[in-house]
Design an enzyme around this catalytic site. Structure first.
Site, PDB file in Angstrom:
ATOM      1  N   GLU A  14      -8.430   4.516  16.185  1.00 45.22           N
ATOM      2  CA  GLU A  14      -7.136   4.399  15.539  1.00 45.22           C
ATOM      3  C   GLU A  14      -6.753   5.791  15.056  1.00 45.22           C
ATOM      4  O   GLU A  14      -7.548   6.455  14.392  1.00 45.22           O
ATOM      5  CB  GLU A  14      -7.219   3.414  14.352  1.00 45.22           C
ATOM      6  CG  GLU A  14      -5.892   2.773  13.987  1.00 45.22           C
ATOM      7  CD  GLU A  14      -4.817   3.780  13.642  1.00 45.22           C
ATOM      8  OE1 GLU A  14      -3.671   3.582  14.050  1.00 45.22           O
ATOM      9  OE2 GLU A  14      -5.111   4.765  12.954  1.00 45.22           O
ATOM     10  N   CYS A  62      -3.121   1.031   7.040  1.00 42.35           N
ATOM     11  CA  CYS A  62      -3.795   0.846   8.323  1.00 42.35           C
ATOM     12  C   CYS A  62      -3.496  -0.514   8.935  1.00 42.35           C
ATOM     13  O   CYS A  62      -3.422  -1.510   8.230  1.00 42.35           O
ATOM     14  CB  CYS A  62      -5.293   1.001   8.114  1.00 42.35           C
ATOM     15  SG  CYS A  62      -6.226   0.757   9.619  1.00 42.35           S
ATOM     16  N   CYS A  65      -7.918  -2.188   9.627  1.00 39.83           N
ATOM     17  CA  CYS A  65      -8.557  -2.874   8.504  1.00 39.83           C
ATOM     18  C   CYS A  65      -7.423  -3.316   7.569  1.00 39.83           C
ATOM     19  O   CYS A  65      -7.362  -2.953   6.405  1.00 39.83           O
ATOM     20  CB  CYS A  65      -9.562  -1.982   7.801  1.00 39.83           C
ATOM     21  SG  CYS A  65      -8.895  -0.477   7.128  1.00 39.83           S
ATOM     22  N   HIS A  69      -7.292  -2.522   2.574  1.00 38.08           N
ATOM     23  CA  HIS A  69      -6.497  -1.800   1.576  1.00 38.08           C
ATOM     24  C   HIS A  69      -5.646  -2.756   0.744  1.00 38.08           C
ATOM     25  O   HIS A  69      -5.293  -2.460  -0.398  1.00 38.08           O
ATOM     26  CB  HIS A  69      -5.626  -0.748   2.263  1.00 38.08           C
ATOM     27  CG  HIS A  69      -6.443   0.305   2.944  1.00 38.08           C
ATOM     28  ND1 HIS A  69      -7.175   1.236   2.241  1.00 38.08           N
ATOM     29  CD2 HIS A  69      -6.689   0.546   4.242  1.00 38.08           C
ATOM     30  CE1 HIS A  69      -7.818   2.017   3.089  1.00 38.08           C
ATOM     31  NE2 HIS A  69      -7.545   1.609   4.310  1.00 38.08           N
ATOM     32  N   ARG A 485     -15.650   0.063   7.948  1.00 36.45           N
ATOM     33  CA  ARG A 485     -16.079   1.431   8.256  1.00 36.45           C
ATOM     34  C   ARG A 485     -16.829   2.091   7.109  1.00 36.45           C
ATOM     35  O   ARG A 485     -17.152   3.267   7.200  1.00 36.45           O
ATOM     36  CB  ARG A 485     -14.882   2.276   8.690  1.00 36.45           C
ATOM     37  CG  ARG A 485     -14.488   1.942  10.085  1.00 36.45           C
ATOM     38  CD  ARG A 485     -13.053   2.251  10.441  1.00 36.45           C
ATOM     39  NE  ARG A 485     -12.703   1.472  11.614  1.00 36.45           N
ATOM     40  CZ  ARG A 485     -12.390   0.165  11.564  1.00 36.45           C
ATOM     41  NH1 ARG A 485     -12.341  -0.478  10.399  1.00 36.45           N
ATOM     42  NH2 ARG A 485     -12.151  -0.508  12.654  1.00 36.45           N
ATOM     43  N   SER A 508     -13.261   6.500   6.502  1.00 35.20           N
ATOM     44  CA  SER A 508     -13.149   7.526   7.549  1.00 35.20           C
ATOM     45  C   SER A 508     -12.858   8.895   6.934  1.00 35.20           C
ATOM     46  O   SER A 508     -13.062   9.921   7.598  1.00 35.20           O
ATOM     47  CB  SER A 508     -12.085   7.151   8.584  1.00 35.20           C
ATOM     48  OG  SER A 508     -12.499   6.016   9.305  1.00 35.20           O
ATOM     49  N   CYS A 552     -11.135   5.692  12.053  1.00 34.92           N
ATOM     50  CA  CYS A 552      -9.790   5.205  11.788  1.00 34.92           C
ATOM     51  C   CYS A 552      -9.061   6.315  11.048  1.00 34.92           C
ATOM     52  O   CYS A 552      -9.253   6.517   9.846  1.00 34.92           O
ATOM     53  CB  CYS A 552      -9.773   3.938  10.964  1.00 34.92           C
ATOM     54  SG  CYS A 552      -8.059   3.468  10.682  1.00 34.92           S
ATOM     55  N   CYS A 555      -6.342   5.436   8.332  1.00 31.37           N
ATOM     56  CA  CYS A 555      -6.972   5.253   7.023  1.00 31.37           C
ATOM     57  C   CYS A 555      -7.356   6.590   6.407  1.00 31.37           C
ATOM     58  O   CYS A 555      -7.184   6.824   5.213  1.00 31.37           O
ATOM     59  CB  CYS A 555      -8.249   4.422   7.172  1.00 31.37           C
ATOM     60  SG  CYS A 555      -7.968   2.656   7.102  1.00 31.37           S
TER      61      CYS A 555
END
Ligand code: NFE
Ligand code: MG
Length: 579
Positions: A14, A62, A65, A69, A485, A508, A552, A555
């Site tokens: 991503e 994002c 995921c 968040h 992650r 990330s 990601c 993120c």
């Protein structure tokens, strides 16, 4: 003479990630730079808003995921306001979280990372009868691996290749010498790759049962959840459970089996079995609540790969640096700011003119990352001044050091079945296996959350806690937990009934961030050092290491210019895009 290899963009992730490495005469990586080249964002948008909206806005960080968040924004505000949601709400949040983790992990291995391990072109040459027998070595009852099923897979993919439109299989490094599966083993993984497409649909529906939709569920609210009718409807609960069982079956009979096979076969491939983990500090947080005070994953820190010691997490020691990131800190002489006091002010400094290796192995002029200045839109999170790896490998390593009763038996079973020593975890192979171990823990024990919910509903149907916001008061609070992650934290300050500051420190970001003021590299960069690249025009080893983190970058960056000003221009050269 050193050479520079640039992979930009890294695909099958991503977001926008660029990796630059320097190799020596033997093509061994001696230096590495990880950069997000695109800038976006949300932390600033949340400032000045009603804190009850923070989760809904943060969710837009994002689309992968999508739940992490959202939940983090809601929980951070609950923490600030001193709200404890009812147990039913906590458990439903957990069921949604289990759905998210399972979705992310199986999709990552098959769709995003699988083709780094599985050579599709080789699978087309396999003997399906031999492959069907082979599958029994890794699963008691293999999934989608009967002779006729495998023959059908071969035909389906073969027909697709014949058409000449390779779609997702285009532009890969087929035949690369570090691919190690036999044609039959490749065919087994390819069959599971196709089956995943079906399973992925069902696991997305699991999220929607209690979340109203997926991606971007809508049923969490400060104080609890709103999916009351679904929680009280036994058929909706049953639907979630039967989908969970279907996904768990895929994990046991396909994902786990394929990882055991990969671990056995790739144990002799040095680029994945001996390198890929340079920062041996691991940070993880309790997550996956299954009872009033019971979580499947543990909190703690492991330093220098020493599993005999577990350190407590002191959240005051979390800070972010921007020394080598395209931001500046204003009105402070600190190089690292705690997220309660974090800033996100852009300071873009561009690229340098230089050269790097082109697709035919010769040097070509390129715009290169500055090696002595700012080079990424990602910040550098540090714990007590040290880089930390977060993610499934951290969950497993911290779980082992904590003697976690859910993680330990699953991790030990994996090591026993594959014959690998525990040290093998500190590699790219280990990181990929750890994600499967993390998923398997959910399959073995995730229904504890479901059972807690069902039992509690017999005596208590509350789904939301009452609360009020006093505009004359100042509040601060945070969410710290683990998402697919790795460790995620959101930090909020509230003043006058509005959000005064908001910061997200994201998995990330921990893993992909640039080096810090001390020159210490983060986990992505360190994972590359020491790896020998077999063919510098086909740097599969680089992609494999980086994919194993499941990057990601949406993120990792999560900030943009709210005025829409142009900050830089980007041109993607497709010939450099690697899958
Ligand atoms: Ni965009 Fe995310 C997860 C969060 S990433 S995927 O998992 O938070 O670093
Ligand atoms: Mg941030």
């Amino acid at each position: 003479m050193t050479k520079r290899i640039i992979v930009d963009p890294i695909t099958r992730i991503e977001g926008h990630l660029r990796i630059e490495v320097i190799v020596d005469e033997s093509n061994t990586i001696v230096d590495a730079f990880s950069s997000s080249t695109l800038w976006r964002g949300l932390e600033k948008i949340i400032v000045g808003r009603d804190p009850r909206d923070a989760g809904f806005i943060a969710q837009r960080i994002c689309g992968v995921c999508t739940y992490s968040h959202y939940k983090a924004g809601i929980v951070a505000v609950e923490d600030a306001l001193g709200i404890k949601p009812p147990l039913n709400a906590q458990m439903v949040r957990s069921l949604m979280n289990i759905s998210l983790f399972l979705h992310d992990h199986i999709v990552h291995f098959y769709t995003l990372h699988g083709l780094d391990w599985c050579d599709i072109t080789s699978a087309l040459k396999a003997d399906p009868a031999k492959a069907a027998k082979e599958a029994y070595k890794y699963a008691k009852i293999p999934l989608c691996a009967g002779e006729n099923e495998l023959l059908a897979v071969q035909k389906r993919v073969g027909d697709f290749v014949q058409q000449g439109a390779l779609g997702p299989f285009q532009n890969a490094y087929w035949g690369h010498r570090t691919y190690r599966f036999s044609p039959e083993q490749n065919l087994i993984v390819l069959s599971h790759y196709l089956k995943l497409l079906e399973v992925q649909r069902e696991v997305a529906k699991m999220m929607a049962i209690f979340g109203a939709k997926q991606p971007h569920p809508q049923s969490l609210t400060v104080g609890g959840v709103t999916s009351v009718m679904d929680i009280l409807d036994p058929s909706r609960l049953g639907e979630w459970k039967s989908k969970f069982e279907m996904v768990a079956d895929f994990v046991y009979r396909a994902y786990w089996a394929d990882l055991v096979m990969a671990a056995q076969v790739y144990a002799s491939e040095p680029s994945v079995a001996q390198t890929g983990c340079g920062v041996k500090n691991f940070l993880s947080h309790a997550e996956m609540q299954v009872g009033e005070n019971e979580y499947l994953y543990s909190t703690g820190i492991v330093k220098n790969g020493d599993l005999s010691k577990l350190y407590d997490l002191d959240e005051n020691l979390i800070a972010e640096e921007v020394t080598n990131s395209w931001y500046k800190y204003e009105n402070t002489d600190k190089v690292a700011l705690h997220p309660y006091d974090g800033q996100t002010t852009p300071d873009y400094t561009g690229f340098d003119d230089g050269v790097s290796i082109g697709p035919d192995g010769k040097e070509i002029p390129t715009k290169n990352l500055k090696h002595d200045g700012k080079y990424s839109w990602i910040k550098s999170p540090r714990y007590d001044g040290e880089p930390m790896e977060v993610g499934p490998l951290a969950t497993v390593v911290v779980g082992l050091a904590a003697k976690n009763p859910y993680i330990t038996p699953v991790a030990q079973e994996f090591l026993k079945q594959t014959g690998l020593p525990v040290e093998a975890l500190f590699t790219t192979l280990g990181r990929t296996a750890a994600r499967c171990i993390e998923a398997r823990v959910l399959c073995d024990y995730g229904l504890k959350a479901f059972d807690t919910l069902v039992e509690n509903l017999k005596v208590d149907t509350r789904t939301c806690a009452p609360y009020s916001i006093d505009e004359s008061k100042e509040y601060k609070g945070r969410y710290i937990g683990n998402v697919p992650r790795g460790m995620l934290s959101h930090w909020v300050r509230i003043k006058g009934g509005k959000v005064e500051n908001y910061q997200a420190v994201v998995p990330s970001t921990w893993n992909a961030g640039p080096r810090d003021s001390q020159g210490k590299k983060g986990p992505y960069e360190m994972s590359l050092i020491g790896t020998k690249v077999a063919d510098i025009t086909k740097p599969l080893e680089i992609i494999r290491h980086i994919h194993s983190f499941d990057p990601c970058i949406a993120c990792a960056v999560h900030i943009m210019d709210t005025k829409g000003a142009e900050l830089s221009q980007y041109k993607i050269a497709p010939s450099f895009a690697r899958i």
